[in-house]
Scaffold this motif. Structure first.
Motif, PDB file in Angstrom:
ATOM      1  N   THR A 238      -4.460  -8.891  -0.280  1.00 27.20           N
ATOM      2  CA  THR A 238      -3.286  -9.022   0.142  1.00 27.20           C
ATOM      3  C   THR A 238      -2.559  -7.556  -0.387  1.00 27.20           C
ATOM      4  O   THR A 238      -1.456  -7.233   0.035  1.00 27.20           O
ATOM      5  N   GLU A 239      -2.925  -6.607  -0.477  1.00 24.98           N
ATOM      6  CA  GLU A 239      -2.252  -5.348  -1.226  1.00 24.98           C
ATOM      7  C   GLU A 239      -3.319  -4.770  -0.003  1.00 24.98           C
ATOM      8  O   GLU A 239      -4.079  -4.269  -0.867  1.00 24.98           O
TER       9      GLU A 239
ATOM     10  N   ASN B 119      -5.879  -9.157   8.998  1.00 21.98           N
ATOM     11  CA  ASN B 119      -4.929  -8.134   9.004  1.00 21.98           C
ATOM     12  C   ASN B 119      -5.424  -7.029   9.557  1.00 21.98           C
ATOM     13  O   ASN B 119      -4.059  -6.430   9.390  1.00 21.98           O
TER      14      ASN B 119
ATOM     15  N   GLU C 208       5.415  -0.708   4.999  1.00 26.23           N
ATOM     16  CA  GLU C 208       4.561  -1.375   5.814  1.00 26.23           C
ATOM     17  C   GLU C 208       4.819  -1.796   6.690  1.00 26.23           C
ATOM     18  O   GLU C 208       4.249  -1.189   8.761  1.00 26.23           O
ATOM     19  N   GLU C 209       5.348  -2.847   7.311  1.00 22.72           N
ATOM     20  CA  GLU C 209       5.263  -4.259   8.148  1.00 22.72           C
ATOM     21  C   GLU C 209       6.219  -2.995   9.442  1.00 22.72           C
ATOM     22  O   GLU C 209       7.404  -2.620   8.858  1.00 22.72           O
TER      23      GLU C 209
ATOM     24  N   CYS D 246       6.134  -3.661  -1.086  1.00 20.27           N
ATOM     25  CA  CYS D 246       5.924  -2.993   0.300  1.00 20.27           C
ATOM     26  C   CYS D 246       3.974  -2.848  -0.217  1.00 20.27           C
ATOM     27  O   CYS D 246       3.726  -2.675  -1.453  1.00 20.27           O
ATOM     28  N   GLY D 247       2.951  -2.826   1.108  1.00 17.66           N
ATOM     29  CA  GLY D 247       2.060  -2.691   1.171  1.00 17.66           C
ATOM     30  C   GLY D 247       1.000  -2.526   0.279  1.00 17.66           C
ATOM     31  O   GLY D 247       0.281  -1.579   0.006  1.00 17.66           O
ATOM     32  N   ARG D 248       1.926  -0.795   0.054  1.00 20.39           N
ATOM     33  CA  ARG D 248       1.569   0.597  -0.355  1.00 20.39           C
ATOM     34  C   ARG D 248       1.442   1.357  -1.321  1.00 20.39           C
ATOM     35  O   ARG D 248       1.652   1.858  -1.155  1.00 20.39           O
TER      36      ARG D 248
ATOM     37  N   LEU E  93       0.158  -3.940   6.383  1.00 15.21           N
ATOM     38  CA  LEU E  93       0.577  -5.170   5.529  1.00 15.21           C
ATOM     39  C   LEU E  93       1.787  -4.847   4.505  1.00 15.21           C
ATOM     40  O   LEU E  93       1.370  -4.374   3.450  1.00 15.21           O
ATOM     41  N   ASP E  94       2.954  -5.535   4.810  1.00 17.10           N
ATOM     42  CA  ASP E  94       3.709  -5.947   3.286  1.00 17.10           C
ATOM     43  C   ASP E  94       3.094  -7.143   2.787  1.00 17.10           C
ATOM     44  O   ASP E  94       2.858  -8.403   3.535  1.00 17.10           O
ATOM     45  N   ARG E  95       3.679  -7.393   1.239  1.00 14.32           N
ATOM     46  CA  ARG E  95       3.149  -8.848   0.528  1.00 14.32           C
ATOM     47  C   ARG E  95       4.344  -9.749   1.050  1.00 14.32           C
ATOM     48  O   ARG E  95       5.524  -9.637   1.194  1.00 14.32           O
TER      49      ARG E  95
END
Length: 807
Positions: A414-415, A747, A158-159, A115-117, A419-421
Motif C-alpha cells: 500500500t505504501e 505495483n 509518485e504517480e 503520496c506513496g513515498r 505509487l500513490d495510495r
C-alpha cells in the motif's frame, strides 16, 4: 578552480566520462590521474549497498545494515540532537561498507497524505523538515563522507513522477517547497543534492536554470555536487548547463558523446564542463580521505540496534488514552491480536528497503516484557483478504482477556515508492475486526504501523491508540516499553490527521494524472490550511499525549527571542515538545493564521520547572515578495504563540516588527480564496492571477505522435497496433497479479513500466538500449512497425560492433 592542475591534464573525453556513472552505483575512475570512482548508496534510514546485481527498486537484497526508523517516524521525535545521532550512526555504517555518498535524507513536503513515498519524508512543515534534515546531514558528514539531500524539488507525488509538470507560484515555491532545502544547504552544509524526476513550471528540475543556477548556486552559494535521480536525466547538455555534475546510472558512454559534441559545436563552453569536473573531483577527493587511512570495516551490531530502539522509543506518539488505559497495570490479562504482531511492518517499500541486521517481532519478545499475554491470534490477513474464521478466533481470545492489544496498519504494497495510495483508509478487513472485537471486549488498545496519515472513523471503538509509524528493526521492543510505562511516550505528530480525505487542501488537485499537476492551494498545506480555514481534524499537527502533564507560564518576548517557564505537573518524568508559532496581524498580504518558527524538546522530572528560550532567526518574520523577487518583512504586529500543538496553544504575546517597506505584491480583491485561507477548491482564473500567467493544458495531446517524454501508459491511444496491444497486455498483467494476491509485483509493473517515460527505457538500462534504438521503438509505437524494427536492429548491431571494438 581547486583542481586546475589535474583538469588541465585531462582530455575532453575524460572530463565527459566523469559526468555519468561507471555502472549502477559507482562513478567513473581515471586511473592515470589518480581519480578513483566513488560509491553512492541508498540510505535514508539504513544503508542499502547491494553486493549482487544492482537495481533501484529494492528487488535484490543488500548487505545487512541497521534499519533505523524511517524519516516520517523520527520526525515525530522533534529532536534535532537525535537526528544528528542517527546521522552519526548511519555515517559509521556507510564508512564500514565503503560508501562515499549516502542518498538521503529525503525532505519533500507532505503536500498530500496519499503520496506513496511520504514514509521517507519528515513533515508537512518546511521549517521542521529542514531542521531535522540539517541534523541528519551533520551527523552523516561528521565521518567525512557526503549526505545527499533529495529530491530537489516539488516532488510530491509518485504517480507519473518522471514526467509530471508541477505548476506552482513563486512565493509558495520559496516558502513551502524550498525552505527545507535551503536549511539543509545552509545549515546542514550538505555536499550533494539530488535533483527530482519531475518538471517544475515547464522545465525538468535537472535542467531548470531558475531552480538550479539562480536559487541553489547563486542565492544559497551551494558549491557541492548535483546528482540526478536514477534515470532522471532528460537532456544531458541542458542539465550540465544548469549545473548538474553527475548523471546516474551509467549510459554506457552515450551521453558522454553528447557532451563532447556540444563542446565541439560551441553549444557548451569548456569552462562550464571544467566547473562541473572541479566540483565532482572535490566530492571524490574529500570523501575518499577517510579510506586513505585505516578505517573501521565493522560496526557494533548490538549497539546500533540499541540506538535504533532508543530512536523508536522517542518517536512513538500516544494519540488516545481513554480512562488512562495505558500504561498497562501489572497482572492485567492481555490478548495479543493482529498479524503485524507476528510479522512486523517496520519500513517502507522501494529503493529504501534495508536488509536489517536484527529484526524483532512482538511475539518473539512478548514473553520478556511485563505484559501478561494470554495468547495470540492474527485476526486478519495482511494484504486485505477477508476471513470470518480469523475474526471469530480473535474474538474468542479477546473475550477471555482484560485488555485487547491490537496491532493494525498499512501493508508494504500500500505504501511504496513509485505509487500513490488510492485512499486514506485502513483495510476493510481490519476495520471489521475492530468492530467485532469491540462487541466482545471494549477495552482495546490499538498499535498502529503506517508511514502516513490515515482516516479513523473507528476511533471510538478503541480506548487507547499508539502510533509507532514505521519504527525500524527494534520498534517492537520500543513499543512494548511504552505500553508498560518503562518509557513515557514523548512523540508528537509531524503531520495533520484529517477526519476524511475530502477535507485535505489538495483533494481536488492530487495527483496530476496526465501532463501537469496544479498546486492551486498555494501555501495552504497541512495545518496552515486546517487552522486558517477552521477545518476540524482528527489529530492536529504537533499533537501527542504523555503519561504526565505540563504547565506553561510567564511568557516574555523581545526582539531576539521568546522565553517562558515549563513545569512537569505530573508524577512521572517526561519530555515535552514545545512549539513556537508566529502569526501576522496585518491582512495586507495573505498568510496562514500561524506558522511554525521554532521548537525544542525539554526533559523534566516530576515537579521540575525550567525556563525555556526559543530564539528568532532569519525565517521568523520573512515572506517572499513576488514583486521585488526577494525575501521581505512586512511591518506589523505579530502574534507570538507557544503551543503544545498547532491547535493547543498555551501562551500568547505580540511584538511589533519593523518592515522592509516593500510594495504590496497582491490585489486583495482578485484573490479572495487565498485571503480567506479557504483554498482547497480554487478556480482556474484565480489560480492564474496568483501565478501571473496562464496555466498549461493539463491533458495529453492524443493527436501527436508519442515521443521521448511520453509514457508507456499513453500507448493506449498510440497509432501502432503493437503498442496498443502491449498497453493492454500490461494492464491485464497488473489486474491479474492483483487478483491472485501478487500485489507487490503488480505495483512493480505500474512503477517501472506503466508510468515510465520512453526515455527512461534508455536511461535505466545502462546502455543495453540506447537513444537511437529508442527512436526505432518510437517508430513502432507510432505505427511504422517494420521501419522501426529495422531501425532497432540496425542500431543494436552498430552498438555491439562498437562495444566489440572497445574490448
Amino acid at each position: 578552480m581547486r583542481y586546475r592542475e589535474i583538469i588541465e591534464k585531462m582530455t575532453i573525453e575524460e572530463k565527459a566520462s566523469l559526468m555519468s556513472g561507471k555502472d549502477f552505483w559507482q562513478t567513473q575512475d581515471i586511473e592515470r590521474l589518480g581519480i578513483n570512482g566513488i560509491f553512492l548508496a541508498d540510505g535514508p534510514h539504513g544503508i542499502r549497498k547491494q553486493a549482487e546485481a544492482a537495481d533501484h527498486l529494492g528487488l535484490n537484497e543488500s548487505i545487512p545494515a541497521t534499519c533505523f526508523p524511517t524519516a516520517a517516524t523520527v520526525a515525530n521525535s522533534w529532536n534535532e540532537k537525535l537526528g544528528e545521532k542517527i546521522g552519526q550512526y548511519l555515517g559509521e555504517e556507510a564508512v564500514a561498507q565503503k560508501v562515499n555518498v549516502l542518498l538521503g535524507p529525503g525532505i519533500n513536503m507532505k503536500r498530500d497524505p496519499l503520496c506513496g513515498r511520504n514514509f521517507e519524508y519528515f513533515s508537512e512543515d518546511p521549517y521542521h523538515a529542514g531542521k531535522l534534515a540539517a541534523s541528519y546531514i551533520k551527523g552523516i558528514q561528521s565521518h567525512g563522507i557526503s549526505a545527499c539531500v533529495k529530491h530537489f524539488a516539488v516532488n510530491n507525488q509518485e504517480e507519473r513522477r518522471m514526467s509530471i509538470d508541477t505548476i506552482v507560484d513563486e512565493r509558495t515555491l520559496r516558502e513551502i517547497y524550498l525552505t527545507a532545502f535551503e536549511i539543509a544547504v545552509k545549515e546542514g552544509n550538505t555536499k550533494t543534492v539530488m535533483s527530482s524526476y519531475n518538471m517544475l513550471n515547464g522545465a525538468y528540475t535537472n535542467e531548470n536554470m531558475h531552480l538550479m543556477r539562480e536559487i541553489l548556486r547563486d542565492e544559497w552559494d551551494f558549491d557541492g555536487v548535483v546528482v540526478t535521480d536514477w534515470g532522471g536525466s532528460n537532456d544531458r547538455v541542458a542539465g550540465l548547463l544548469a549545473g548538474n555534475e553527475l548523471e546516474m546510472p551509467t549510459t554506457a558512454g552515450e551521453t558522454n558523446q553528447e557532451i563532447i559534441e556540444a563542446i565541439n559545436s560551441g553549444k557548451l563552453k569548456r569552462e562550464v564542463l571544467d566547473e562541473a569536473v572541479d566540483r565532482l573531483l572535490h566530492l571524490i577527493f574529500t570523501t575518499e580521505e577517510v579510506y586513505n587511512k585505516p578505517y573501521k570495516q565493522e560496526f557494533d551490531v548490538k549497539q546500533h540496534h540499541q540506538v535504533a530502539q532508543e530512536v523508536s522509543e522517542e518517536s512513538i506518539v500516544l494519540l488516545k488514552n481513554e480512562a488512562s488505559i495505558l500504561p498497562f497495570k501489572d497482572g492485567v490479562k492481555v490478548a495479543t491480536i493482529g498479524q503485524f504482531a507476528e510479522e512486523a511492518r517496520y519500513q517502507g517499500a522501494g529503493s529504501s528497503i534495508v536488509n536489517p541486521t536484527i529484526l524483532e517481532n512482538t511475539l518473539d519478545i512478548l514473553k520478556d516484557s511485563r505484559i501478561n499475554s494470554i495468547g495470540y491470534e492474527p485476526g486478519f490477513e495482511r494484504y486485505g483478504k477477508k476471513s470470518k474464521k480469523k475474526i471469530e478466533k480473535a474474538c474468542a481470545l479477546a473475550s477471555n482477556a482484560d485488555v485487547v492489544l491490537l496491532y493494525i496498519g498499512l501493508d508494504e504494497a500500500t505504501e511504496a515508492e513509485g505509487l500513490d495510495r488510492q485512499n486514506m483508509k485502513l483495510p476493510e478487513n481490519q476495520i471489521e475486526l475492530i468492530k467485532a472485537l469491540y462487541e466482545v471486549n471494549p477495552n482495546i488498545v490499538a498499535v498502529l504501523s503506517s508511514g502516513a496519515a490515515i482516516e479513523m472513523p473507528w476511533l471510538d471503538k478503541v480506548k487507547g491508540l499508539v502510533n509507532g509509524y514505521l519504527s525500524g528493526q527494534a520498534g517492537a521492543r520500543a513499543m512494548l516499553r511504552v505500553l508498560t510505562g518503562e518509557v513515557n511516550p514523548s512523540g508528537k505528530l509531524a503531520e495533520t490527521y484529517p477526519l476524511r480525505y475530502e477535507d485535505t487542501p489538495a483533494y481536488h488537485q492530487f495527483p496530476g494524472k496526465e501532463v501537469s499537476v496544479e498546486y492551486r492551494e498555494s501555501m495552504y498545506i497541512g495545518y496552515r490550511y486546517y487552522d486558517t480555514a477552521n477545518i476540524n481534524v482528527r489529530f492536529p499537527f504537533g499533537y501527542g499525549l504523555s503519561y504526565t502533564s505540563f504547565d506553561y507560564s510567564d511568557i516574555q518576548v523581545n526582539k531576539k527571542e521568546v522565553t517562558f517557564k515549563l513545569t512537569n505537573t505530573g508524577e512521572v518524568a517526561g519530555m515535552e515538545i514545545v512549539q513556537l508559532y508566529v502569526g501576522c496581524q496585518s491582512e495586507a498580504i495573505f498568510r496562514p493564521k500561524k506558522e511554525l518558527k521554532g521548537f525544542t524538546k525539554v526533559a523534566l522530572n516530576p515537579g521540575e520547572t525550567r525556563t525555556v528560550t526559543i530564539p528568532f532567526d532569519d525565517k521568523t518574520f520573512r515572506y517572499f515578495n513576488v514583486k521585488t523577487n526577494q525575501w521581505e518583512i512586512e511591518e506589523a504586529n505579530y502574534n507570538i504563540i507557544i503551543g503544545a500543538s498547532s491547535v493547543d496553544t498555551r501562551l500568547e504575546d505580540s511584538i511589533f516588527v519593523e518592515g522592509t517597506n516593500a510594495p504590496l505584491p497582491y490585489d486583495k480583491e482578485k484573490l479572495p480564496s487565498y485571503y480567506s485561507g479557504k483554498a482547497n477548491n480554487v478556480n482556474e482564473a484565480e489560480f492564474e492571477t496568483l501565478l501571473g500567467r496562464k496555466v498549461p493544458v493539463s491533458t495529453w495531446d492524443r493527436t501527436k505522435p508519442l515521443g521521448y517524454n511520453d509514457t508507456i501508459a499513453q500507448c493506449q491511444y498510440a497509432k501502432g497496433a503493437f503498442a496498443r496491444f502491449a498497453f493492454h497486455s500490461i494492464t491485464f498483467a497488473h489486474w491479474l497479479l492483483k487478483k491472485i494476491g501478487k500485489r507487490e509485483l503488480a505495483n512493480l509493473i505500474m512503477m517501472s513500466v506503466y508510468h515510465m517515460p520512453f526515455r527512461g527505457v534508455a536511461r535505466m538500462t545502462g546502455g543495453v538500449i540506447n537513444m537511437r534504438m529508442l527512436d526505432g521503438i518510437l517508430l513502432i509505437v507510432n505505427g511504422h512497425f517494420f521501419k522501426g524494427l529495422r531501425h532497432v536492429l540496425k542500431e543494436r548491431s552498430k552498438m555491439l560492433k562498437v562495444a566489440k571494438g572497445n574490448n
